[in-house]
Design an enzyme around this catalytic site. Structure first.
Site, PDB file in Angstrom:
ATOM      1  CD  GLU A  33      26.788   9.452 -35.468  1.00  0.00           C
ATOM      2  OE1 GLU A  33      27.366  10.192 -36.276  1.00  0.00           O
ATOM      3  OE2 GLU A  33      25.962   9.858 -34.635  1.00  0.00           O
ATOM      4  CE  LYS A 187      21.773  14.281 -37.430  1.00  0.00           C
ATOM      5  NZ  LYS A 187      22.445  14.012 -36.169  1.00  0.00           N
TER       6      LYS A 187
HETATM    7  N1  PSU Z   1      25.564  14.848 -35.902  1.00  0.00           N
HETATM    8  C1  PSU Z   1      26.080  15.978 -36.400  1.00  0.00           C
HETATM    9  N2  PSU Z   1      26.347  16.032 -37.733  1.00  0.00           N
HETATM   10  C2  PSU Z   1      26.081  14.981 -38.574  1.00  0.00           C
HETATM   11  C3  PSU Z   1      25.527  13.802 -38.029  1.00  0.00           C
HETATM   12  C4  PSU Z   1      25.290  13.791 -36.694  1.00  0.00           C
HETATM   13  O1  PSU Z   1      26.271  16.946 -35.650  1.00  0.00           O
HETATM   14  O2  PSU Z   1      26.343  15.065 -39.777  1.00  0.00           O
HETATM   15  C5  PSU Z   1      25.247  12.622 -38.935  1.00  0.00           C
HETATM   16  C6  PSU Z   1      24.758  11.376 -38.192  1.00  0.00           C
HETATM   17  O3  PSU Z   1      25.797  10.443 -38.315  1.00  0.00           O
HETATM   18  C7  PSU Z   1      23.541  10.921 -38.967  1.00  0.00           C
HETATM   19  C8  PSU Z   1      23.762  11.593 -40.271  1.00  0.00           C
HETATM   20  O4  PSU Z   1      23.481   9.532 -39.079  1.00  0.00           O
HETATM   21  O5  PSU Z   1      24.261  12.859 -39.893  1.00  0.00           O
HETATM   22  C9  PSU Z   1      22.549  11.705 -41.128  1.00  0.00           C
HETATM   23  O6  PSU Z   1      22.938  12.264 -42.344  1.00  0.00           O
HETATM   24  P1  PSU Z   1      21.976  12.201 -43.610  1.00  0.00           P
HETATM   25  O7  PSU Z   1      20.855  13.145 -43.276  1.00  0.00           O
HETATM   26  O8  PSU Z   1      22.838  12.672 -44.746  1.00  0.00           O
HETATM   27  O9  PSU Z   1      21.542  10.783 -43.753  1.00  0.00           O
END
Ligand code: PSU
Ligand code: MN
Length: 344
Positions: A33, A187
């Protein structure tokens, strides 16, 4: 007479020669990713601790941290016996595998966007460069025929979701694409019990790798949240996955391992820093796609942020290694042979 708009059912992606060859030959491939690179790590070099360097001897401290991270993750995939395919958008092209110059451009571009599922059309039509989220990477990997991908931590149900309705697109994307996402769990900024409930509702298997409890990204697993299953070896993960896909061939799965213990951050410290970050987000009206990068950025900028970055890097490398090993085990499994046979 107006005709319905012509449309292609496939995303216009292109693989590097190395990745295309590997896919054709049935060699294990692991997608990586890229939002973690564009929105989660510094675009400049960072000095790392002696402990980090000792555990990551190939770390290139002269490079911008995000570029060094991308290279380290790719190297880990290779060391495990698979071919890495970092997925991203470069000038509106969906790339499955990035050449060195493309990786450098992506990591150095301060205007790179965060590309989630909803953003593909805009980003392609406008020729944008951006990092793909877990959701977007899952969609591309599935079309390219890559069944494994590695990330840091997945998105999920945000704290305060009852008001904001902020549910990451990662959840539904994993449930609707045949990929195994290898992560260090959910996360830590999110509502973890609610995320587990959502994954159960969506029918997504959540398998611990050498842990029986939910890994929390940079923090140790949560002893209050047991996982439905756990495995101890890549081959065991591949067997569970093969059985899952024999029944539900279009549904993804999650394999989660804890952040390497020596780099994990005290969860009490993270909760304190997170409370401040959530308050700042509220005050500044941060919403939608900006929320996750904002909160993670605040954690990394808080006192002790260098340790947060090291934890993030260490877990990314560990996940890349594990994904590589599972890809290799999966390529050797009976299901893959069956798939190959039935595709001929
Ligand atoms: N890791 C980070 N920052 C991010 C992400 C990962 O340090 O922004 C990304 C990943 O790609 C994950 C996304 O899929 O954040 C999820 O974002 P959201 O909560 O907006 O769906
Ligand atoms: Mn969101």
């Amino acid at each position: 007479m107006n005709l319905p708009p012509a449309h292609s059912p496939k995303l216009p992606w292109a693989a590097t020669a190395e990745v295309a060859d590997a896919l054709r030959a049935g060699h294990p491939v692991v997608a990586l990713e890229s939002t973690v690179l564009t929105h989660g790590m510094p675009r400049e070099p960072r000095a790392m601790s002696a402990q980090f360097i000792a555990a990551h001897p190939l770390w290139n401290a002269a490079l911008p941290a995000n570029l060094a991270a991308a290279q380290a993750a790719e190297a880990r995939v290779r060391a495990a016996g698979a071919i890495p395919a970092t997925i991203a958008l470069v000038d509106g092209r969906i790339c499955v595998g990035l050449r060195r110059e493309e990786l450098e451009r992506l990591c150095g571009d301060a205007t790179a966007t965060k590309v989630s599922l909803r953003d593909f059309g805009s980003a392609i039509a406008r020729g944008r460069t951006g990092g793909t989220t877990v959701a977007a990477t899952a969609a591309i990997a599935a079309q390219a025929g890559i069944s494994l991908f590695a990330t840091g931590g997945i998105g999920g149900v945000h704290r305060g979701w009852i008001q904001s309705f902020d549910l990451s697109a990662d959840l539904l994307a994993i449930a609707t694409h045949p990929v195994l996402v290898v992560s260090a769990g959910v996360k830590v900024i999110l509502d973890l019990p609610a995320t587990m409930e959502a994954l159960e509702s969506l029918g997504v298997p959540v398998i611990g790798y050498r842990t029986k409890f939910l890994p929390r990204f940079t923090a140790a697993p949560d002893p209050a949240i047991p996982l439905p299953d756990s495995v101890d070896e890549p081959a065991e993960a591949a067997r569970v996955l093969a059985a899952h896909w024999s029944l539900r061939p279009n549904c993804g799965a999650l394999l989660m391992q804890a952040c390497p213990t020596e780099f994990a951050i005290e969860s009490q410290y993270l909760e304190g820093a997170l409370a401040a970050a959530l308050a700042a987000a509220d005050l500044q009206g941060v919403r939608g796609a900006a929320t996750t990068p904002f909160l993670l950025g605040r954690l990394a900028a808080a006192q002790g942020g260098a340790a947060v970055l090291e934890a993030n890097l260490a877990l990314l490398c560990a996940n890349a290694s594990l994904a590589g090993s599972v890809a290799a085990a999966l390529a050797a499994s009976a299901l893959d042979r069956w798939r190959l046979d039935s595709a001929q």
